[in-house]
Write a protein that holds these residues in place. Structure first.
Motif, short mmCIF file in Angstrom:
data_model
loop_
_atom_site.label_atom_id
_atom_site.label_comp_id
_atom_site.label_asym_id
_atom_site.label_seq_id
_atom_site.Cartn_x
_atom_site.Cartn_y
_atom_site.Cartn_z
N SER A 190 5.30 -5.95 -1.54
CA SER A 190 6.16 -5.67 -0.38
C SER A 190 7.57 -6.11 -0.72
O SER A 190 7.77 -7.19 -1.30
CB SER A 190 5.67 -6.44 0.84
OG SER A 190 4.39 -5.99 1.21
N ALA A 247 -1.98 8.88 -6.99
CA ALA A 247 -0.95 8.16 -6.24
C ALA A 247 -0.63 6.84 -6.92
O ALA A 247 -1.52 6.15 -7.42
CB ALA A 247 -1.43 7.90 -4.81
N ASP A 280 0.80 -1.22 0.00
CA ASP A 280 0.00 0.00 0.00
C ASP A 280 0.84 1.27 0.00
O ASP A 280 0.28 2.37 -0.02
CB ASP A 280 -0.93 0.02 1.21
CG ASP A 280 -2.02 -1.04 1.10
OD1 ASP A 280 -2.43 -1.35 -0.03
OD2 ASP A 280 -2.47 -1.54 2.15
N ALA A 281 2.14 1.16 0.01
CA ALA A 281 3.02 2.34 0.08
C ALA A 281 2.91 3.16 -1.20
O ALA A 281 2.91 2.63 -2.31
CB ALA A 281 4.47 1.92 0.29
N THR A 282 2.83 4.48 -1.04
CA THR A 282 2.85 5.38 -2.19
C THR A 282 4.30 5.56 -2.60
O THR A 282 5.14 5.93 -1.78
CB THR A 282 2.22 6.74 -1.83
OG1 THR A 282 0.86 6.53 -1.44
CG2 THR A 282 2.28 7.70 -3.00
N ARG A 298 0.80 3.25 -6.13
CA ARG A 298 1.06 2.33 -5.02
C ARG A 298 2.08 1.28 -5.46
O ARG A 298 2.13 0.89 -6.62
CB ARG A 298 -0.23 1.63 -4.59
CG ARG A 298 -1.34 2.57 -4.24
CD ARG A 298 -1.22 3.04 -2.82
NE ARG A 298 -2.34 3.91 -2.50
CZ ARG A 298 -2.22 5.05 -1.88
NH1 ARG A 298 -1.04 5.47 -1.49
NH2 ARG A 298 -3.27 5.79 -1.62
N ALA A 299 2.85 0.80 -4.51
CA ALA A 299 3.87 -0.22 -4.80
C ALA A 299 3.22 -1.50 -5.31
O ALA A 299 3.68 -2.10 -6.28
CB ALA A 299 4.72 -0.50 -3.57
N GLY A 300 2.17 -1.96 -4.64
CA GLY A 300 1.51 -3.19 -5.06
C GLY A 300 2.26 -4.45 -4.68
O GLY A 300 1.80 -5.55 -4.94
#
Length: 187
Positions: free
Chosen positions: A147, A141, A127-129, A143-145
């Motif tokens: 981890s 935005a 969820d990181a932008t 998102r990384a999508g």
């Protein structure tokens, strides 16, 4: 026959103009957009061959005029050179590419002078932008999508990018932990 642009308001004509300018700055040959009853084809050169254009994924939708009329096509060149040329290098084995969901101007920072969303070696979750893409004064935005750890930054801040262009490469968290986990695992 009446002019189809008579049915569009000034804001819709400005949005189409912005799309034309964005296409002009890109390496795409043409853009075909269909919303309801409205079909808009813009491009460089002659019209694309019938059936050549593929529908855009929902994530690639760009704010566009309301489906009020069928706009006359601005002629386009055949898409002989695919925009995938931007993605030639496969990157490091075991990495996953974070790609642009839309075309526009990429911003690595939330505002001028601020720290970038991510840096080389940064750990991200799904969820990181990781950046922003601006299209017609609207910021979206990215998102990384996935981890993992950022292993490559493929674009520069304020660079114009295309749909599907690789922005970052990430070594997934599972892949980074796999070699260490296999050494001590039991069956």
């Amino acid at each position: 026959m009446s002019n189809a642009f008579d049915l569009l308001n000034d804001d819709e004509v400005r949005q189409i103009t912005c799309l034309v300018e964005s296409l002009d700055r890109s390496t795409f040959d043409f853009l075909q957009l269909e919303l309801g009853d409205m079909k808009l084809t813009i491009g460089k050169g002659s019209a694309p061959p019938a059936g050549l254009a593929a529908p855009l994924p929902a994530a690639a939708a760009v704010p566009a005029p309301a489906p009020a009329a069928v706009a006359p096509a601005v002629t386009a060149a055949p898409a002989a050179a695919a925009p995938a040329a931007k993605q030639e290098s496969p990157g490091e084995a075991g990495t996953i590419a974070i790609t642009a969901p839309i075309m526009g101007r990429f911003y690595a920072r939330p505002e001028p002078g601020a720290a970038p969303f991510v840096t080389l070696g940064a750990t991200v979750d799904g969820d990181a932008t990781v950046g922003l893409i601006e299209v017609m004064k609207v910021f979206n935005a990215v998102r990384a999508g996935v981890s993992g750890v950022i292993t490559e930054i493929c674009v520069e801040d304020a660079q114009f990018i295309e749909f599907g262009q690789v922005l970052f490469r990430v070594r997934p968290a599972e892949a980074a932990a796999a070699p260490a986990g296999k050494k001590g695992s039991r069956k």
